[in-house]
Design an enzyme around this catalytic site. Structure first.
Site, PDB file in Angstrom:
ATOM      1  N   ARG A 261     -11.449  41.360  40.763  1.00 19.62           N
ATOM      2  CA  ARG A 261     -11.345  42.711  40.225  1.00 19.62           C
ATOM      3  C   ARG A 261     -10.534  42.715  38.941  1.00 19.62           C
ATOM      4  NH1 ARG A 261     -10.644  46.124  45.928  1.00 19.62           N
ATOM      5  NH2 ARG A 261     -12.466  45.137  46.874  1.00 19.62           N
ATOM      6  N   ARG A 276      -1.314  43.335  43.892  1.00 21.04           N
ATOM      7  CA  ARG A 276      -2.532  43.642  43.141  1.00 21.04           C
ATOM      8  C   ARG A 276      -2.854  42.466  42.241  1.00 21.04           C
ATOM      9  NH1 ARG A 276      -5.053  48.460  42.472  1.00 21.04           N
ATOM     10  NH2 ARG A 276      -3.371  49.546  43.516  1.00 21.04           N
ATOM     11  N   GLU A 348      -2.192  48.882  52.160  1.00 19.42           N
ATOM     12  CA  GLU A 348      -3.581  48.936  52.624  1.00 19.42           C
ATOM     13  C   GLU A 348      -4.130  47.524  52.762  1.00 19.42           C
ATOM     14  OE1 GLU A 348      -6.245  51.132  50.053  1.00 19.42           O
ATOM     15  OE2 GLU A 348      -7.947  50.000  50.855  1.00 19.42           O
ATOM     16  N   SER A 351     -10.280  48.749  54.672  1.00 21.97           N
ATOM     17  CA  SER A 351     -10.925  50.014  54.409  1.00 21.97           C
ATOM     18  C   SER A 351     -12.250  49.940  55.147  1.00 21.97           C
ATOM     19  CB  SER A 351     -11.140  50.130  52.906  1.00 21.97           C
ATOM     20  OG  SER A 351     -11.226  51.467  52.513  1.00 21.97           O
ATOM     21  N   ARG A 389      -2.089  41.216  51.124  1.00 18.21           N
ATOM     22  CA  ARG A 389      -1.112  42.132  51.708  1.00 18.21           C
ATOM     23  C   ARG A 389      -0.837  41.809  53.170  1.00 18.21           C
ATOM     24  NH1 ARG A 389      -4.055  47.214  48.781  1.00 18.21           N
ATOM     25  NH2 ARG A 389      -3.566  46.561  46.649  1.00 18.21           N
TER      26      ARG A 389
END
Length: 426
Positions: A261, A276, A348, A351, A389
């Site tokens: 990403r 991130r 997080e 998802s 994470r």
RNA sequence: GGAGAGUUGGCUGAGUGGUCGAAAGCGAUGGAUUGCUAAUCCAUUGAGGGGGUACUAACUCCCUCCGCGGGUUCGAAUCCCGCACUCUCCGCCA
């Protein structure tokens, strides 16, 4: 993608959903183009019908040795007219399609309304955050001291925002990946696949990353491939263009991939450590199911992701995302957030979404129902889990007063029985 | 990178300019026969879109689709051009 018929019949509801999700699709323009398209289509079809009739007649006349020159001349004319209108029709359809690709999925009726994360609803919590009799340290200190990551050299290799795992840090990634895949394949009924990490444009359109998120994706200029931002892309496209049998559903696939990403627009946010990064490891679960079952399947999917956290002994909470937080393609979504006691915050790690028929329509994934009619499947996916994470939470939760790290029991078998990770001898 | 072969419906596979949306087989669905299973027989069976009657069902007319995109022609699965993918051989390479 929503069906044009559906938008036509529910224009207000769709416009409302577009607003609720903060998207900018132009429903009015779509309806106007749709109207125009059908007008042109009627003309073109009328002339094509005439051409078919007359051409057939010409064929018969020629067979009987008759002179069909007059008809042929007339049809040449009709043919020209068709061509002109077909060109126009194609332009309209392209414009319409372009608009349609920007229409997001509609939130399920029970999704809580809201604009941002403060409107997400906490559904449940699991585990008790660990109490420390010493001051717990943040993950980046632990990782550096134990020699598990090396951001300096990562920057040398690629640039800022890349992770480089070293020694037991690297091995821990491998252990987590194997552990998660084994759990999903042996306990949850998934079939493991290992897909390409590059995907073509059609795949990206199919799952809904394109056209909206093109700026967030790495693209290989020479061949127009995209580095996958999630395994969802290749795995969901596994069945693109196919018609499955109802008897084969549901299909559960799981895959480990690296994910890429660009994180454009998030500079300066969560820059520290692994929170991130531009490339990370993730195990993904994807389901293809019959529409009637998709919401039950979503609950099961969340359970599959939770099972990973539970096995690792990490505290987490389950959030139901509000309408404004739902991604472009999702109808409903749960986020799993793990507790990181050093950083004192939730992260997080998963998802889990139901896309209903939104992706299936774009990617043309259908199944033949018991009545023999093809219908779009519902697709779902969820992380199970994203590693960075998860690793943060493990480091902070399992840290010891002497600076060492206990290995969660579930992972010991994957690390040769190792129980503790200690600082390397200087 | 070079040379060649191929891409047709859920699947296998015929079809080289005029009722071809496409033979045949398999599969599937319904029915008959059957103590059960198997076998046999009969029938049905591609998708998408537009219009009309109806106004969720049903019926009917039309258009498009034989890898994708162009072209030739009154008419293209069939001829021509470009591209993608698959397979085989050669070269290169982890």
């Amino acid at each position: 993608m929503l069906e044009l018929k559906f938008i036509r019949a529910n224009a207000d509801a769709v416009a409302k959903a577009v607003a609720a999700k903060g998207e900018k699709a132009d429903i009015t323009a779509i309806l106007a183009l749709d109207e125009k398209r059908r007008a042109y289509l009627r003309d073109v079809e009328k002339w094509r019908s005439e051409r078919n009739d007359v051409s057939r007649k010409i064929g018969e006349m020629k067979k009987h040795g008759e002179d069909a020159e007059a008809l042929m001349v007339r049809m040449r004319d009709v043919g020209d007219r068709i061509k002109v209108h077909e060109t126009k029709l194609k332009e309209i359809e392209e414009a319409l399609n372009e608009h349609l690709l920007w229409v997001p999925n509609i939130p399920a009726p029970d999704v809580p309304p809201g604009a941002d994360e403060s409107d997400n609803v906490e559904v449940r919590r699991w585990g008790t955050p660990r109490e420390f009799d010493f001051q717990p340290r943040p993950h980046w200190e632990i990782a550096t001291d134990l020699g598990l990551v090396d951001f300096t050299r990562a920057a040398r290799m690629a640039g800022a925002g890349f992770a480089l795992f070293t020694g037991l840090g690297a091995k821990l990634e491998r252990a987590l990946i194997s552990f998660m895949l084994d759990l999903h394949t042996t306990m949850h009924g998934y079939t493991e696949i290992l897909p390409p990490y590059l995907a073509n444009r059609e795949c990206m359109l199919g799952t809904g990353q394109l056209p909206k998120l093109e700026e967030d994706m790495y693209n290989t200029r020479q061949d127009d491939f995209f580095l996958i931002p999630t395994a969802e892309v290749p795995v969901t496209n596994f069945y693109r263009g196919e018609i499955l049998s109802a008897f084969d559903l549901p299909k559960y696939l799981t895959a480990y991939t690296a994910c890429f990403r660009r994180e454009a627009g998030s500079y300066g946010k969560d820059t520290r450590g692994l929170i991130r990064v531009h490339q990370f490891d993730k195990v993904e679960m994807v389901k293809f199911v019959e529409p009637e079952t998709s919401y039950d399947e979503l609950e099961k999917l969340v359970g599959n992701a939770e099972a990973v956290l539970q096995a690792l002994g990490l505290s987490y909470r389950v959030l139901e995302l509000c309408t404004g937080e739902l991604s472009f393609a999702a109808a409903k979504c749960y986020d799993l957030e793990v507790w990181a006691p050093g950083a004192q915050r939730w992260f997080e790690v998963s998802s889990c979404s139901n896309f209903e028929a939104f992706q299936a329509r774009r990617a043309n994934i259908r199944y033949r129902g018991k009545d023999g009619k093809p219908r779009f499947v519902h697709t779902l996916n969820g992380s199970g889990l994203a590693l960075p994470r998860t690793v943060i939470a493990i480091r902070e939760t399992y840290q010891n007063a002497d600076g060492s790290l206990s290995v969660p029991e579930a992972l010991r078998g994957y690390l040769g029985g190792l129980e503790t990770i200690s600082a390397p001898a200087k």
